[in-house]
Design a protein around this motif. Structure first.
Motif, PDB file in Angstrom:
ATOM      1  N   THR A 134       0.696  -0.521  -0.168  1.00 40.16           N
ATOM      2  CA  THR A 134      -0.342  -0.113   0.242  1.00 40.16           C
ATOM      3  C   THR A 134       1.191   1.142  -0.038  1.00 40.16           C
ATOM      4  OG1 THR A 134      -2.187  -1.071   1.111  1.00 40.16           O
ATOM      5  CG2 THR A 134      -1.870   1.348   1.581  1.00 40.16           C
ATOM      6  N   VAL A 135       1.497   1.322   0.949  1.00 38.18           N
ATOM      7  CA  VAL A 135       2.552   2.244   1.202  1.00 38.18           C
ATOM      8  C   VAL A 135       3.676   2.651  -0.096  1.00 38.18           C
ATOM      9  CG1 VAL A 135       4.986   3.061   2.604  1.00 38.18           C
ATOM     10  CG2 VAL A 135       2.597   2.266   3.947  1.00 38.18           C
ATOM     11  N   LEU A 187       1.641   4.150  -2.630  1.00 35.25           N
ATOM     12  CA  LEU A 187       1.498   5.842  -2.840  1.00 35.25           C
ATOM     13  C   LEU A 187       3.487   6.632  -3.552  1.00 35.25           C
ATOM     14  CD1 LEU A 187      -0.168   7.748  -1.720  1.00 35.25           C
ATOM     15  CD2 LEU A 187       0.461   7.319   0.109  1.00 35.25           C
ATOM     16  N   VAL A 222       0.727  10.377   5.694  1.00 28.56           N
ATOM     17  CA  VAL A 222      -0.342   9.387   5.046  1.00 28.56           C
ATOM     18  C   VAL A 222       0.154   8.461   4.743  1.00 28.56           C
ATOM     19  CG1 VAL A 222      -1.884   9.063   2.825  1.00 28.56           C
ATOM     20  CG2 VAL A 222      -1.432  11.654   3.579  1.00 28.56           C
ATOM     21  N   SER A 223       1.442   8.307   3.745  1.00 28.95           N
ATOM     22  CA  SER A 223       2.167   6.769   4.610  1.00 28.95           C
ATOM     23  C   SER A 223       1.848   5.807   5.533  1.00 28.95           C
ATOM     24  CB  SER A 223       2.976   6.855   3.932  1.00 28.95           C
ATOM     25  OG  SER A 223       2.706   7.398   2.745  1.00 28.95           O
ATOM     26  N   ALA A 262      -1.523   4.937   6.680  1.00 26.45           N
ATOM     27  CA  ALA A 262      -2.052   4.013   6.174  1.00 26.45           C
ATOM     28  C   ALA A 262      -1.292   2.446   6.483  1.00 26.45           C
ATOM     29  CB  ALA A 262      -1.545   4.059   4.385  1.00 26.45           C
ATOM     30  N   ALA A 302      -3.033  -0.926   8.110  1.00 26.90           N
ATOM     31  CA  ALA A 302      -3.375  -1.940   7.490  1.00 26.90           C
ATOM     32  C   ALA A 302      -2.774  -2.858   7.650  1.00 26.90           C
ATOM     33  CB  ALA A 302      -2.631  -2.054   5.719  1.00 26.90           C
ATOM     34  N   TRP A 314      -9.640  -2.220   1.613  1.00 21.45           N
ATOM     35  CA  TRP A 314      -8.464  -1.482   0.738  1.00 21.45           C
ATOM     36  C   TRP A 314      -9.844   0.004   0.489  1.00 21.45           C
ATOM     37  CZ3 TRP A 314      -5.845   1.918   0.663  1.00 21.45           C
ATOM     38  CH2 TRP A 314      -5.306   2.603  -1.059  1.00 21.45           C
ATOM     39  N   THR A 372     -10.129   1.021   4.250  1.00 22.53           N
ATOM     40  CA  THR A 372      -8.723   2.008   4.567  1.00 22.53           C
ATOM     41  C   THR A 372      -9.431   3.562   3.722  1.00 22.53           C
ATOM     42  OG1 THR A 372      -7.510  -0.052   5.299  1.00 22.53           O
ATOM     43  CG2 THR A 372      -6.398   2.333   4.521  1.00 22.53           C
ATOM     44  N   ALA A 373      -9.304   3.186   2.721  1.00 22.29           N
ATOM     45  CA  ALA A 373      -9.197   4.165   1.791  1.00 22.29           C
ATOM     46  C   ALA A 373     -10.384   5.354   2.092  1.00 22.29           C
ATOM     47  CB  ALA A 373      -9.586   4.120   0.601  1.00 22.29           C
ATOM     48  N   LEU A 379      -9.147   7.583   5.151  1.00 17.14           N
ATOM     49  CA  LEU A 379      -8.192   8.371   4.688  1.00 17.14           C
ATOM     50  C   LEU A 379      -8.531   9.650   4.388  1.00 17.14           C
ATOM     51  CD1 LEU A 379      -5.176   5.794   3.843  1.00 17.14           C
ATOM     52  CD2 LEU A 379      -5.075   7.307   5.311  1.00 17.14           C
ATOM     53  N   TRP A 423      -4.804   6.218  -7.004  1.00  9.35           N
ATOM     54  CA  TRP A 423      -4.332   5.241  -6.013  1.00  9.35           C
ATOM     55  C   TRP A 423      -5.813   4.418  -5.303  1.00  9.35           C
ATOM     56  CZ3 TRP A 423      -3.313   6.715  -0.350  1.00  9.35           C
ATOM     57  CH2 TRP A 423      -2.726   5.644   0.451  1.00  9.35           C
TER      58      TRP A 423
END
Length: 478
Positions: free
Chosen positions: A45-46, A49, A67-68, A71, A75, A97, A100-101, A104, A125
């Motif tokens: 995920t990171v 991004l 943000v990383s 995230a 996760a 996801w 999570t998204a 965020l 993303w």
């Protein structure tokens, strides 16, 4: 620390058993694979991004780093998916996801910073992250058998009790692809007509034969699937298995005994309770090994001039080698070679090893100083770097002494479920030096087992501090 020994000046060794193969117990699949799965989705995920940010903006700014981190935290840990079907993996990944998204985006909108992030990065993303996660799961599934083989040969396991619970466990072990466990068969006393799944699995013998079989065949895992009504028999079986280094797990719903690192877990979906296990698994293993490496490197660098001076003094003051090598038992009962500065006129490492006693004429004048201050043990920090020993752990005994004491002291071999140490809980509690009675050795073993039950990094550092103080005032070493 001085050599450890028996209750007699010379101790004759029984023929040593075949050393057990190293390795802790595993459950639903390899612990290495568990670690990969825990980091797989967060890391992908990171990285997805970061790739998009670099592609569209040319550099990763602080806001994207924040943000990383968020995230990754949302996760982690990733879900185990190796045994799941492809549709299940896809559904779980997409739903996770989406959560999570969505969280965020909602947070960024609520704090009024959504417009601070490049829209192309966000839009791409949203599809690239789950796609990358699914690709990573597919790659891990294809490479899993190779990762299992990299960890060495499979761990050997036996099941005690061919009942419905034991048969179910054996079936799941046989069908699972990522356990790293080889099921050898069953032990049971019941008649064939009462044995669940006899035609599918091999019968190895009766229950009273299991301890000898475990020692002869390097068995690392023993799963007990016996009814609660058999509690006296189970206790007798556990006592017999304490003369081995096998990890023991109880499969039925509940059992009360003297646990060493007792914890619940599962194997192929079935709950098990560890009866006797090493404390050094997963994060604890990483912490223990990292602390060993850092401390041993620092000590060797700091004391290298002193060690060179000691080596020269030994060479010029008495004939014989500078370094004394002796076989000891290490992790899982394997023989290891332990190093010491030679402090005696003899270098015994045969079937008879005579323990050093007070005013022993075999100890050289320089050796007497080295032994009293424990400076003869300094080369063992090299053993620590080699991975054969730890700085803190049960002190390793000569092979001859091990074979003398193991039939006399209950649970003696359980001390070998961890690496031996340069110092230990027994040594800082007064059981350092000559063991001229069985009671002294029993007390030392009790301390070793207490260390296994209660290990923590804080306890290790406390033992190191106590050892430094003992070096300057302990009169038990000679």
């Amino acid at each position: 620390m001085p050599e450890l020994g028996g209750t007699h000046p010379g101790v004759a060794a029984a023929p040593p058993p075949a050393p057990a193969l190293p390795g802790p117990a595993v459950f639903s699949h390899s612990r290495l694979l568990r670690a990969f799965e825990a980091f797989l989705e967060p890391l992908v995920t990171v990285l997805s991004l970061w790739w998009l940010v670099w592609l569209f903006e040319g550099a990763i700014s602080t806001r994207w780093l924040v943000v990383s981190v968020i995230a990754f935290a949302l996760a982690y840990p990733g879900r185990p998916q190796l045994r799941a079907s492809a549709p299940r993996v896809i559904a779980d990944t997409v739903l996770a996801w989406a959560w999570t998204a969505g969280l965020l985006l909602a947070t960024a909108y609520a704090v009024g910073h959504l417009e601070d992030f490049a829209r192309p990065v966000i839009l791409h993303w949203l599809w690239l992250a789950p796609t990358s996660q699914l690709a990573a799961h597919w790659i891990l599934r294809k490479s899993a058998p190779h990762l299992i083989r990299l960890q060495g040969p499979p761990l050997r396991a036996v099941v005690v009790g061919m009942n419905e619970q034991g048969g179910s466990l054996a079936d799941r072990l046989s069908m699972a692809h990522y356990t790293g466990v080889e099921l050898l068969g069953f032990f049971d006393d019941r008649t064939p007509d009462r044995q669940h799944g006899r035609g599918r699995h091999r019968m190895l013998g009766r229950i009273q034969e299991i301890a000898d079989y475990v020692k002869r065949n390097n068995v690392q895992l023993v799963y007990l699937s016996l009814p609660m009504a058999s509690q006296p028999r189970i206790k007798q079986l556990l006592d017999a298995l304490k003369d081995t280094t096998a990890s023991v797990y109880f499969v039925p719903d509940m059992f009360v005994t003297d646990l060493i690192q007792g914890r619940t877990d599962s194997i192929c979906g079935l709950p098990v309770i560890s009866v006797c296990e090493t404390p050094f698994k997963g994060p604890n293993l990483v912490v223990k090994r990292a602390s060993d490496i850092v401390l041993s490197v620092a000590i060797l660098l700091l004391l290298s001039p002193l060690m060179l001076g000691i080596a020269a003094a030994i060479r010029f003051t008495s004939p014989g080698p500078v370094i004394f090598r002796q076989r000891r038992y290490g992790l899982w009962g394997q023989e290891i070679m332990v190093y010491k500065f030679r402090s005696m006129t003899v270098t015994e490492d045969g079937p008879v090893v005579t323990q050093a006693r007070k005013e022993d004429s075999r100890v050289t004048p320089l050796g007497r100083i080295l032994r009293r201050t424990s400076m003869d043990e300094l080369p063992q920090f090299i053993n620590v770097l080699q991975g054969r020993m730890s700085i803190v752990g049960p002190r390793p005994h000569a092979v001859a002494h091990n074979e003398f004491y193991r039939p006399l002291i209950k649970s003696y071999m359980l001390r070998h479920k961890v690496k031996p140490g340069i110092t230990g809980w027994a040594q800082v509690n007064g059981y350092r030096g000559e063991t001229d009675s069985l009671e002294k050795m029993e007390a030392r073993i009790r301390c070793d087992l207490d260390y296994l039950r209660n290990w923590s990094l804080r306890l290790d550092l406390y033992i190191v501090w106590r050892t430094i103080r003992l070096v300057f005032k302990d009169g038990a070493a000679y």
